[in-house]
Structures are given as C-alpha cells and as structure tokens.
Enzyme design. Structure first.
Site, PDB file in Angstrom:
ATOM      1  N   HIS A  99       0.981  -1.104   4.272  1.00 41.76           N
ATOM      2  CA  HIS A  99       1.231  -1.738   3.282  1.00 41.76           C
ATOM      3  C   HIS A  99       0.666  -0.701   2.034  1.00 41.76           C
ATOM      4  O   HIS A  99      -0.156   0.045   2.339  1.00 41.76           O
ATOM      5  CB  HIS A  99       0.298  -3.020   3.002  1.00 41.76           C
ATOM      6  CG  HIS A  99       0.377  -4.074   4.081  1.00 41.76           C
ATOM      7  ND1 HIS A  99      -0.121  -3.999   5.477  1.00 41.76           N
ATOM      8  CD2 HIS A  99       1.122  -5.145   4.062  1.00 41.76           C
ATOM      9  CE1 HIS A  99       0.093  -4.982   6.256  1.00 41.76           C
ATOM     10  NE2 HIS A  99       0.699  -5.838   5.299  1.00 41.76           N
ATOM     11  N   ASP A 102      -2.747  -0.722   1.587  1.00 39.80           N
ATOM     12  CA  ASP A 102      -3.824  -0.223   2.608  1.00 39.80           C
ATOM     13  C   ASP A 102      -4.195   1.223   2.353  1.00 39.80           C
ATOM     14  O   ASP A 102      -5.184   1.626   2.660  1.00 39.80           O
ATOM     15  CB  ASP A 102      -2.901  -0.013   3.904  1.00 39.80           C
ATOM     16  CG  ASP A 102      -2.509  -1.474   4.426  1.00 39.80           C
ATOM     17  OD1 ASP A 102      -3.170  -2.459   3.949  1.00 39.80           O
ATOM     18  OD2 ASP A 102      -1.307  -1.333   5.122  1.00 39.80           O
TER      19      ASP A 102
HETATM   20  C1  XLS Z   1       0.147 -10.883   9.078  1.00 47.10           C
HETATM   21  C2  XLS Z   1       1.235  -9.993   9.333  1.00 47.10           C
HETATM   22  C3  XLS Z   1       1.223  -8.449   8.413  1.00 47.10           C
HETATM   23  C4  XLS Z   1       2.649  -8.105   8.568  1.00 47.10           C
HETATM   24  C5  XLS Z   1       2.805  -7.067   7.688  1.00 47.10           C
HETATM   25  O1  XLS Z   1      -0.053 -11.907   9.835  1.00 47.10           O
HETATM   26  O2  XLS Z   1       1.565  -9.538  10.707  1.00 47.10           O
HETATM   27  O3  XLS Z   1       0.423  -7.983   9.063  1.00 47.10           O
HETATM   28  O4  XLS Z   1       2.810  -7.338   9.785  1.00 47.10           O
HETATM   29  O5  XLS Z   1       2.635  -7.355   6.317  1.00 47.10           O
END
Ligand code: XLS
Ligand code: NI
Ligand code: NI
Length: 438
Positions: A99, A102
């Site tokens: 993301h 991140d």
């Molecule tokens: C959360 C999601 C997230 C997505 C990406 O539950 O799995 O991590 O994979 O935003």
C-alpha cells in the site's frame, strides 16, 4: 552488515530435510504440469505484514524485534526498503506488494505525503534494477487515516472523495513507475455500519464512478496493469460492499465495469463470508474473473481476519486445483497477505512463516496437478452428470427443452433413480493423494 545477516539464502532440500530454513516442497525450477513452480505460483511478499507490521493487536502495541527499530520517519522507511530486498533475495521470491502508506510515511499535507512517497518510490526503483523481484501489485491505503472514517470512495463527504481521487491518481502513477503487473482495490472502509444514516445507492454509484475514473486515468498515462477488486464481507465495516466474489461480480456488471476487472481473492475473507477459499475461486473462475490470490488462512474458532500463514494442505490443494483449471493466474500471483503471530516476534519467524506457506502452496500445486492428470475427480464428475449428455438432459443443455417437453418426459418416466454422491470416498481419495500414496 545486512539486516537478516544470520540467515542464508533458503534452498530447496526436499521432503526429508529437517532444516527449518530450507524448502521441503517448493523447488522453483521444478516443472509441474508444463511450467516451473515459480511460474505457477508467482509468490509475493506483503510489505505491510512483513516490514511495516509490528505485532500489535487491539490490546497491546508492538512486540516485533526488527533491525530497523531505532529509525523514525523517512529513515525508517528507507531501512525497510533495504531490508525488504534482502528478504526477497533470501527467499528467492519473484514479487512483492504494498500500500502507498506502507512504504512511506504521511506528511502534514498531501503535497508532503506525495514527496515522501516519491523519495521511497525512486529508492525502490533503484533496487529493482538489480533485483529479480518485481511488483505484483500496489494499492492505496484509504482506510487507516481518520479522514476515511465514513468511507473513501463511499464517503458522505465530497471533500474526502476528492482527496481519495487525488490519492488514487498518485497511486496509479506509482504503479506505472514501478511496473506493477496489477493494481488492487480493497474496499477498506467501503461499507456501512447502519442504514439509519446511509444512502447506499449514492455510495455505490460514487464508488463505480471512481473505478471508471481510474480506468480512464490508467489509460491516459499508459498504465496497463490488470485491475483487481478484493472482496471481503466485513471488517472494518459491519457490512463491506464487496462482500464476496458473487456480490462483487454483480456490482461490476451493473456498472459496466466487468471487462476491466478481475478479482483478488483472499482465503480468510472467503471464510469470513461463510465460504471456502475454493468456492470463491470457483465462482470467479466460471465467470472469467479469477485474477490473483491473497494466501493466508483464518482460525475456525475466531470470527475475524487473523491472516495466518497458510498451512492447511487440503485448502491449498483445492485452491491450486482451481488455479490449474483456470489455466493459471496470468498476471496474478500468490501473495502472502499473512502475518506472524504476536508471539512470533523474532526476525527468523518471518522466514519460518514464509517457508511454511510456500511449501504448503507448492505441495498443494503438486497434488492438484496429479489429481488433474489422473482425472481423479473429473471422471467421477463427468459420470455423475452423464444424464445431461443424452436424451432429455442433452435437450436441456442445448436449450431446446420447454416446460411442456419436460412434463411429457416426466409423465412417461414414473421411476426416478438417484446415485450416491460418494463424498466420503472422494475425501479419502484426496487424503491418499496428499499423503503421496497415489
Ligand atoms: C485486508 C486486506 C488488505 C488488502 C490490501 O483485510 O486483505 O490487506 O489485501 O489492501
Ligand atoms: Ni488481502
Ligand atoms: Ni485480509
């Protein structure tokens, strides 16, 4: 000195190895069903769980001990990038995912935030020049910051919606810059808590408009990633709009978006929706929408997204069965959207966890390939539906049957005979395959 200095490159040692830092099943160059394991599985590391995550839960903060702990701000972000490429190399994984938030910290303004992002993106780009690891997908975190409390693309506040547009625009540019093969939309706070204050129709219309804008902008800048939506039924909102594969496909169809998207399916999200992972994969596959996988597993005793590393061979086998029947994942891959437990706070745990997950998927792939090669399920299923290949059944399939013709047939066929579905026998057969006895 490197970040994970004490750990060497993880090698394949085979099923009898007792070395915890060796692959027992994942042998990247081994050919299974016409492709190497690396090509089939296209493993990716989740930046958020592995480098940004700290082991916190709603009852307590950080537990993880990491080499980058003493840094803050952009220095911390840089140390993580350095560590991440060492990690990819040691596990020999072809992909990673992140993301925007991140990889780089938010600033006080959108301008400052974008500047921070630019610094880290250019550092990642440099590392990618000498690394084999590519970007499977990137995405925008439009759920952590307080501004998204009422949603992002489904907010009640047009100022927030505009911010979301700006963040998404930048995120698509980052994807292009780093050559992302896919771009993921997970509707973090796209849902609602109560209908008492919610205009559901407007929220969904606005979300669809955002997707149309994203398609348009990606085209304009020449970003040709596969767009993916990741369904999840609940958490953080009580009712997430992209509830599961079927709901998401219906949404895409309604708004003329289906041709531009596929699905990124996550195992733990499937179980939260009351489905198995293979069910979600099957729904996507038969609709031509199986794009990519977020590999993890939930805990049957807990009702939330625990994001554990996948170890259930039954599930990895039946999931890879769907992937193989789909002809592979094309530009998608198997991303470990999984985190080590709070109690597994040492850096080695990150390696043990990924080795376990990669082996579980590699074994699943091998078993699924053998099941298909032997037609272990296909022949049984074909025989089970044989009545649709002749007589009245064939007429149904050909679209020639009418209620009158069905009635005429039924009136002349007083004795209906069913056959056993043999569930227990089939499960025993799968066990034999998993144990390697067949
Ligand atoms: C959360 C999601 C997230 C997505 C990406 O539950 O799995 O991590 O994979 O935003
Ligand atoms: Ni996910
Ligand atoms: Ni998740």
């Amino acid at each position: 000195m490197t970040t994970f200095g004490s750990i060497n490159k993880i090698e394949f040692e085979g099923r009898h190895s007792r070395n915890p830092l060796a692959f027992k099943y994942y042998n990247p160059q081994e050919v299974v069903a016409g492709k190497t394991m690396e090509e089939h599985l296209r493993f990716a590391i989740s930046y958020w769980h592995t480098f940004t995550g700290e082991g916190s839960d709603p009852f307590g903060g950080k537990t993880a001990i990491r080499a980058w702990d003493h840094y803050t701000g952009l220095d911390l972000a840089k140390a993580r990038v350095e560590a991440s490429f060492e990690f990819y190399e040691k596990l020999d994984v072809p992909f990673f995912c992140f993301h925007d938030r991140d990889i780089a910290p938010e600033g006080n303004t959108l301008q400052e935030t974008n500047k921070n992002l630019d610094v880290i993106v250019s550092m990642i780009k440099d590392y990618m020049k000498t690394s084999k690891t590519k970007l499977l997908w990137n995405t925008a975190n439009m759920f952590s910051n307080a501004r998204f409390t009422h949603g992002a693309g489904t907010t009640c506040n047009a100022d927030v919606y505009a911010y979301v547009g700006a963040q998404l625009k930048k995120s698509l540019e980052v994807g292009k810059e780093l050559g992302a093969q896919n771009y993921v939309f997970w509707g973090g706070r796209e849902g609602y808590e109560t209908l008492l204050n919610t205009d559901m129709e407007l929220e969904l219309d606005n979300l669809a408009k955002l997707y149309h804008m994203a398609i348009q902008y990606a085209k304009e800048i020449g970003f040709d990633a596969q767009f993916l939506i990741e369904p999840k039924p609940k958490e953080p909102t009580k009712h997430q709009y992209d509830f599961d594969a079927a709901t998401t496909i219906a949404f895409l169809q309604k708004y003329g978006l289906k041709d531009y998207f596929k699905l990124n399916l996550e195992a733990n999200h499937a179980t939260l929706a009351g489905h198995t992972f293979e069910h979600e994969c099957r729904v996507a596959r038969i609709n031509g929408m199986l794009g990519s996988l977020d590999a993890n597993q939930g805990d049957l005793l807990l009702g939330w997204d625990t994001d554990e590393f996948p170890q259930d061979l039954y599930s990895t086998t039946l999931t890879m069965y769907e992937v193989l029947q789909n002809g592979g994942l094309d530009r998608g891959g198997v991303n470990f959207d999984a985190k080590v437990r709070r109690g597994s706070f040492e850096p080695e745990d990150l390696f043990y966890a990924h080795v376990a997950g990669m082996d579980a998927y590699a074994k699943g792939l091998k078993v699924a390939a053998k099941l298909i090669e032997d037609r272990a399920l296909e022949d049984f299923i074909a025989n089970r539906y044989r009545s649709f290949r002749e007589g009245i059944g064939a007429e149904v399939v050909a679209g020639k049957a009418t209620l009158q013709s069905l009635e005429q047939y039924a009136l002349n066929n007083p004795t209906i005979k069913n056959e056993s579905g043999r569930l227990e026998l089939l499960r025993a057969t799968i066990n034999q395959y998993i144990l390697g006895d067949l």
